[in-house]
Design a protein around this motif. Structure first.
Motif, PDB file in Angstrom:
ATOM      1  N   MET A   1      12.605  24.857  24.651  1.00  0.00           N
ATOM      2  CA  MET A   1      11.411  25.221  25.332  1.00  0.00           C
ATOM      3  C   MET A   1      11.765  26.575  25.680  1.00  0.00           C
ATOM      4  N   PRO A   2      10.903  27.817  25.552  1.00  0.00           N
ATOM      5  CA  PRO A   2      11.078  29.082  26.030  1.00  0.00           C
ATOM      6  C   PRO A   2      10.690  29.087  27.453  1.00  0.00           C
ATOM      7  N   GLU A   3      11.450  30.112  28.025  1.00  0.00           N
ATOM      8  CA  GLU A   3      11.581  30.143  29.667  1.00  0.00           C
ATOM      9  C   GLU A   3       9.874  30.351  29.943  1.00  0.00           C
ATOM     10  N   ALA A   4       9.217  30.857  29.305  1.00  0.00           N
ATOM     11  CA  ALA A   4       7.777  31.216  29.817  1.00  0.00           C
ATOM     12  C   ALA A   4       6.983  30.134  29.961  1.00  0.00           C
ATOM     13  N   ALA A   5       7.422  28.799  29.128  1.00  0.00           N
ATOM     14  CA  ALA A   5       6.519  27.637  29.552  1.00  0.00           C
ATOM     15  C   ALA A   5       7.102  26.824  30.712  1.00  0.00           C
ATOM     16  N   LEU A   6       8.036  27.261  31.325  1.00  0.00           N
ATOM     17  CA  LEU A   6       8.664  26.510  32.217  1.00  0.00           C
ATOM     18  C   LEU A   6       8.057  27.056  33.611  1.00  0.00           C
ATOM     19  N   PRO A   7       7.672  26.025  34.446  1.00  0.00           N
ATOM     20  CA  PRO A   7       6.988  26.219  35.715  1.00  0.00           C
ATOM     21  C   PRO A   7       7.957  27.043  36.521  1.00  0.00           C
ATOM     22  N   ARG A   8       7.599  28.000  37.292  1.00  0.00           N
ATOM     23  CA  ARG A   8       8.635  28.877  38.012  1.00  0.00           C
ATOM     24  C   ARG A   8       8.889  27.908  39.425  1.00  0.00           C
ATOM     25  N   ALA A   9      10.050  27.810  39.853  1.00  0.00           N
ATOM     26  CA  ALA A   9      10.330  26.978  41.136  1.00  0.00           C
ATOM     27  C   ALA A   9       9.916  27.850  42.347  1.00  0.00           C
ATOM     28  N   ASP A  10       9.578  27.125  43.447  1.00  0.00           N
ATOM     29  CA  ASP A  10       9.063  27.902  44.601  1.00  0.00           C
ATOM     30  C   ASP A  10      10.201  28.124  45.296  1.00  0.00           C
ATOM     31  N   VAL A  11      10.892  29.278  45.524  1.00  0.00           N
ATOM     32  CA  VAL A  11      12.120  29.508  46.280  1.00  0.00           C
ATOM     33  C   VAL A  11      11.654  30.632  47.305  1.00  0.00           C
ATOM     34  N   SER A  12      10.607  30.638  47.839  1.00  0.00           N
ATOM     35  CA  SER A  12      10.065  31.908  48.535  1.00  0.00           C
ATOM     36  C   SER A  12       9.706  31.423  50.105  1.00  0.00           C
ATOM     37  N   HIS A  13      10.010  32.077  51.089  1.00  0.00           N
ATOM     38  CA  HIS A  13       9.618  31.966  52.426  1.00  0.00           C
ATOM     39  C   HIS A  13      10.448  31.040  53.235  1.00  0.00           C
ATOM     40  N   ARG A  14      10.283  31.074  54.651  1.00  0.00           N
ATOM     41  CA  ARG A  14      10.985  30.176  55.294  1.00  0.00           C
ATOM     42  C   ARG A  14      12.415  30.194  55.271  1.00  0.00           C
ATOM     43  N   SER A  15      13.090  31.552  55.408  1.00  0.00           N
ATOM     44  CA  SER A  15      14.621  31.736  55.050  1.00  0.00           C
ATOM     45  C   SER A  15      15.342  31.003  56.550  1.00  0.00           C
ATOM     46  N   ILE A  16      14.343  30.950  57.606  1.00  0.00           N
ATOM     47  CA  ILE A  16      15.185  30.688  58.985  1.00  0.00           C
ATOM     48  C   ILE A  16      15.798  29.194  58.607  1.00  0.00           C
ATOM     49  N   GLN A  17      14.968  28.419  58.099  1.00  0.00           N
ATOM     50  CA  GLN A  17      15.529  27.287  57.631  1.00  0.00           C
ATOM     51  C   GLN A  17      16.832  27.078  57.132  1.00  0.00           C
ATOM     52  N   VAL A  18      17.157  28.181  56.230  1.00  0.00           N
ATOM     53  CA  VAL A  18      18.251  28.160  55.402  1.00  0.00           C
ATOM     54  C   VAL A  18      19.524  28.439  56.525  1.00  0.00           C
ATOM     55  N   VAL A  19      19.384  29.412  57.307  1.00  0.00           N
ATOM     56  CA  VAL A  19      20.385  29.798  58.351  1.00  0.00           C
ATOM     57  C   VAL A  19      20.885  28.442  59.246  1.00  0.00           C
ATOM     58  N   SER A 251      13.331  33.033  38.277  1.00  0.00           N
ATOM     59  CA  SER A 251      13.652  32.198  39.421  1.00  0.00           C
ATOM     60  C   SER A 251      14.977  32.140  40.058  1.00  0.00           C
ATOM     61  N   LEU A 252      15.712  32.413  39.118  1.00  0.00           N
ATOM     62  CA  LEU A 252      17.390  32.310  39.581  1.00  0.00           C
ATOM     63  C   LEU A 252      17.410  33.708  40.423  1.00  0.00           C
ATOM     64  N   ARG A 253      16.720  34.544  39.874  1.00  0.00           N
ATOM     65  CA  ARG A 253      16.828  35.982  40.781  1.00  0.00           C
ATOM     66  C   ARG A 253      16.109  35.874  42.132  1.00  0.00           C
ATOM     67  N   ASP A 254      14.906  35.219  42.105  1.00  0.00           N
ATOM     68  CA  ASP A 254      14.404  34.893  43.532  1.00  0.00           C
ATOM     69  C   ASP A 254      15.168  34.322  44.447  1.00  0.00           C
ATOM     70  N   LEU A 255      16.034  33.199  44.116  1.00  0.00           N
ATOM     71  CA  LEU A 255      16.767  32.246  44.755  1.00  0.00           C
ATOM     72  C   LEU A 255      17.889  33.206  45.094  1.00  0.00           C
ATOM     73  N   MET A 256      18.159  33.847  44.514  1.00  0.00           N
ATOM     74  CA  MET A 256      19.422  35.039  45.075  1.00  0.00           C
ATOM     75  C   MET A 256      19.191  35.802  45.945  1.00  0.00           C
ATOM     76  N   TRP A 257      17.806  36.389  46.020  1.00  0.00           N
ATOM     77  CA  TRP A 257      17.213  37.142  47.034  1.00  0.00           C
ATOM     78  C   TRP A 257      16.777  36.313  48.416  1.00  0.00           C
ATOM     79  N   GLN A 258      16.448  35.006  47.994  1.00  0.00           N
ATOM     80  CA  GLN A 258      16.235  34.301  49.344  1.00  0.00           C
ATOM     81  C   GLN A 258      17.366  33.834  49.878  1.00  0.00           C
ATOM     82  N   LEU A 259      18.459  33.758  49.524  1.00  0.00           N
ATOM     83  CA  LEU A 259      19.774  33.477  50.086  1.00  0.00           C
ATOM     84  C   LEU A 259      20.463  34.717  50.637  1.00  0.00           C
TER      85      LEU A 259
END
Length: 499
Positions: A1-19, A251-259
């Motif tokens: 399946m091409p990447e465009a057909a995959l739903p993008r994972a939500d890896v945004s906001h609430r970074s305080i919970q990560v800490v 989404s992998l790039r967004d995950l890197m930014w989130q962390l």
């Protein structure tokens, strides 16, 4: 399946919970270990340089260094500072290498030799004539001390990790299959310092579930929870992406930014096991990083260097161990009737048969009594293992425990039928059952010792021993042989797993 057909994972906001999700215990252990290495390195260097001064000048006041206009204590302080800084520059205390494999030791060695090289060049350029005895004592002693200190520190760290005191929980981003494999791997290797705390499948909508088998306590989460919630549920201080297809590039790039800035580790698993890091190379292909996997170098195991290493090593060991060989032969002769040596046909390189030589550790009628003991076999597959085998003689129990019965194989090494390091010598009945994959272990000469010997000896299952043999063949190097020989000495003196 091409990447465009995959739903993008939500890896945004609430970074305080990560800490907040980062385990404080593992972080504190890491900081304490780093501080201990900083102080320990400095102490070792001070002792080595101070000892070198005493060896060269005794208790008398050390004179000035010719061409420098400073005393040897001052030179020692400068050398200690430069040496200590070199260890830092070469990142020998980095958490990425501390406690994992030989890379930490390699960096210590490289840092030391470069300090010595710089010292030699500066002395030549400025015409400084420091005592050769002083330098010849300081550098070997310092290097040996640093390696010993790192080994002791690693033993302490591994002991703490085994008890869970210095481990980091991991959130696996990917499918349940790869997550299960990773969970089993970490559970078998607690000294790695990681344990799977949860799995997040970002392109799935199923409710929270559990992994199968022994990892059934690990929660599996889907996109019904966003990334920060999954990280909080798992209590993870590290993230391992095992399958980028579940995320896609954006989404992998967004995950890197989130962390970013959270202190949470991000790792990407290439999903390859039993492949040495020396065969893995990260290349830039038109701006896209590619992990290049080099072909196995087992052909090198037949070359001159390997053969010379085996021949010279076996000859030297035969000379050094001659008294042990003579005493053992005499003890066997006095203990029980029969020959001193036991010879058995094994299958060597390219499936060529040869007769392997060992000290006899069993009664002469051991083969005839084997059928009556088969129901007591404690091993799997085709091997027969029994912890309290009645056929083993009194002397045999001792020489088996410390692998003295294997020493006559040095003669087989001299003849070129075996190697000092290699796969376990196979019986013909075993080779007949080998698959095409297992047949790869016949590409090299069998060894007196190997990964199977230093990883558990007779305590290993047949499948595990074969897996280690294949890993050795695929990742062969002369450096790896040296490391296995060093580990063999420890395994033999401990006497564990031998019966």
């Amino acid at each position: 399946m091409p990447e465009a057909a995959l739903p993008r994972a939500d890896v945004s906001h609430r970074s305080i919970q990560v800490v907040e999700s980062k385990p404080a215990d593992a972080v504190e252990w890491r900081r304490r270990h780093a501080r201990a290495l900083l102080v320990g390195d400095l102490i070792v260097l001070g002792v080595a340089l101070g000892t070198a001064q005493v060896v060269r000048f005794g208790s008398a006041t050390a004179p000035q260094v010719d061409g420098l206009g400073a005393t040897y204590p001052a030179l020692g302080l400068v050398l200690a500072a430069v040496w200590w800084a070199s260890l830092q520059v070469h990142q020998s205390r980095s958490p990425l290498v501390v406690g994992h494999g030989p890379e930490e030791y390699r960096r210590v060695i490289v840092a030391t030799f470069r300090v010595f090289a710089v010292m030699a060049m500066v002395s030549l350029a400025l015409q400084i004539e420091a005592s050769r005895i002083y330098l010849a004592t300081a550098f070997p002693l310092g290097l040996a001390g640093l390696l010993l200190e790192r080994k002791l520190a690693r033993v302490g760290l591994h002991r703490a990790r085994t008890h869970g005191a210095a481990s980091t929980k991991v959130l696996v981003v990917g499918g349940p299959r790869s997550a299960t494999q990773l969970a089993h791997w970490f559970s078998k290797h607690p000294t790695a310092g990681y344990a799977v705390g949860g799995v997040w499948i970002p392109d799935a909508q199923a409710p929270v579930a559990r992994l199968d088998g022994s990892a059934a306590h690990i929660p599996v989460m889907s996109a019904s929870l966003d990334f920060t919630e999954a990280l909080t549920v798992s209590g993870a201080g590290a993230v391992v992406v095992t399958d980028t297809e579940h995320l896609g590039h954006e989404s992998l790039r967004d995950l890197m930014w989130q962390l970013e800035g959270t202190g949470v580790e991000l790792m990407i698993s290439p999903n390859v096991l039993d492949v040495s890091s020396a065969r893995l190379h990260l290349n830039d292909v038109s701006g896209m990083p590619m992990l290049h996997l080099r072909e196995p170098q087992y052909a090198g195991a037949d070359r001159f260097m390997k053969r010379a290493f085996d021949f010279l090593g076996a000859a030297a060991l035969l000379v050094l161990l001659a008294p042990v060989l003579l005493v053992t032969a005499l003890a066997i002769k006095l203990d029980s009737a029969g020959p001193v040596f036991y010879r058995q046909e094994r299958i060597g390189r390219h499936r060529a048969p040869f007769r392997m030589t060992k000290f006899r550790s069993m009664a002469v009628d051991a083969e005839q009594r084997l059928d009556g003991l088969r129901t007591l076999n404690e091993s799997d597959a085709v091997l027969f293992k029994m912890r309290h085998d009645p056929r083993v003689t009194r002397v045999g129990r001792f020489i088996r425990r410390y692998s003295i019965d294997e020493l006559p194989q040095l003669l087989d090494v001299l003849r070129g039928e075996m190697s000092l390091v290699g796969p376990r010598p196979s019986l013909a009945s075993e080779v007949e059952q080998y698959s095409s994959q297992m047949g790869r272990r016949m590409y090299v000469r069998p060894g007196m010792t190997g990964l199977w010997q230093v990883s558990g000896r007779s305590d290993l299952s047949f499948d595990e021993a074969e897996r280690l043999d294949l890993a050795y063949v695929d990742n062969w190097s002369i450096t790896g042989d040296l490391m296995i020989i060093l580990r063999t000495a420890r395994a033999v003196t401990r006497g564990q797993g031998a019966y």
